[in-house]
Enzyme design. Structure first.
Site, PDB file in Angstrom:
ATOM      1  N   LYS A   9       0.591  -1.082   0.260  1.00 31.05           N
ATOM      2  CA  LYS A   9       0.104   0.081  -0.066  1.00 31.05           C
ATOM      3  C   LYS A   9       0.933   1.165  -0.406  1.00 31.05           C
ATOM      4  O   LYS A   9       1.981   1.292   1.047  1.00 31.05           O
ATOM      5  CB  LYS A   9      -0.937  -0.221   0.870  1.00 31.05           C
ATOM      6  N   SER A  25      -5.494   3.559 -16.648  1.00 35.54           N
ATOM      7  CA  SER A  25      -4.195   3.133 -15.795  1.00 35.54           C
ATOM      8  C   SER A  25      -3.768   4.816 -14.942  1.00 35.54           C
ATOM      9  O   SER A  25      -4.200   5.468 -14.796  1.00 35.54           O
ATOM     10  CB  SER A  25      -2.535   2.818 -16.472  1.00 35.54           C
ATOM     11  N   THR A  57      -7.043  -0.686 -11.754  1.00 36.55           N
ATOM     12  CA  THR A  57      -6.745  -0.368 -13.359  1.00 36.55           C
ATOM     13  C   THR A  57      -5.454  -1.292 -12.761  1.00 36.55           C
ATOM     14  O   THR A  57      -4.737  -2.042 -11.995  1.00 36.55           O
ATOM     15  CB  THR A  57      -6.425   1.480 -13.224  1.00 36.55           C
ATOM     16  N   TYR A  58      -4.655  -0.740 -13.726  1.00 37.63           N
ATOM     17  CA  TYR A  58      -3.007  -1.023 -14.133  1.00 37.63           C
ATOM     18  C   TYR A  58      -2.219  -0.051 -13.703  1.00 37.63           C
ATOM     19  O   TYR A  58      -2.601   1.057 -13.806  1.00 37.63           O
ATOM     20  CB  TYR A  58      -2.182  -1.931 -14.804  1.00 37.63           C
ATOM     21  N   GLY A  73      -6.692   7.972 -18.448  1.00 37.58           N
ATOM     22  CA  GLY A  73      -7.632   7.637 -19.152  1.00 37.58           C
ATOM     23  C   GLY A  73      -9.116   7.471 -18.706  1.00 37.58           C
ATOM     24  O   GLY A  73      -9.315   8.973 -17.997  1.00 37.58           O
ATOM     25  N   ALA A  75     -10.581   6.207 -15.642  1.00 39.65           N
ATOM     26  CA  ALA A  75     -10.287   6.929 -14.077  1.00 39.65           C
ATOM     27  C   ALA A  75     -10.296   8.335 -13.954  1.00 39.65           C
ATOM     28  O   ALA A  75      -9.505   8.759 -13.298  1.00 39.65           O
ATOM     29  CB  ALA A  75      -8.561   6.053 -13.963  1.00 39.65           C
TER      30      ALA A  75
END
Length: 116
Positions: A9, A25, A57-58, A73, A75
Site C-alpha cells: 500500500k 491506468s 486499474t494497472y 483514461g 479513471a
C-alpha cells in the site's frame, strides 16, 4: 484454500494530475513502486479519500523522483489534482503464508516523497 491478502500500500499520496486522452491506468513514481514492491502492469486499487471513488486499474511507471501520481483514461474522471489517494495491491496466498505475511506499507508526504 487461497486467501486474497493485502500485499502493499502507498498511503495518502497526492494525485498530481489527470490525463483523459489516454488508454487508461495510473502512472506512479518509480521510487514509490520500488519501495512498495509494486510492478508496472500490476493490478492496483485506487481509493480516493476526497470523493470516495474506488477503481481498479494497472500501474504505469512514472519517472523516478518525480512524485507523479497521474490518473489516465476514463479513471481521470474519478479524481482531481490534489486529491488524496491510497494505492493498494493484493496477492493470493495459501493459509500458511497468509498467517505470517507482512504487507509493505509506504507513507508519503504531500509531495509524494517517502516519509522516513
Amino acid at each position: 484454500m487461497q486467501r486474497i491478502m493485502l500485499k502493499s500500500k502507498i498511503h495518502c499520496a497526492t494525485l498530481t494530475g489527470t490525463e483523459l486522452d489516454y488508454e487508461g491506468s495510473i502512472a506512479v513514481d518509480r521510487d514509490l513502486l520500488d519501495a512498495a514492491d509494486m510492478f508496472p502492469g500490476e493490478q492496483v486499487h485506487v481509493l480516493n479519500k476526497n470523493n470516495g471513488s474506488r477503481l481498479i486499474t494497472y500501474i504505469l511507471e512514472a519517472p523516478r523522483g518525480s512524485g507523479t501520481i497521474l490518473l489516465n483514461g476514463p479513471a481521470a474522471r474519478l479524481g482531481s489534482p490534489g486529491d488524496v489517494v491510497v494505492l493498494i495491491t493484493y496477492a493470493n496466498m495459501d493459509e500458511l503464508e497468509a498467517k505470517t505475511y507482512k504487507p509493505t506499507i509506504i507513507l508519503v508526504d504531500e509531495k509524494n516523497q517517502i516519509k522516513k
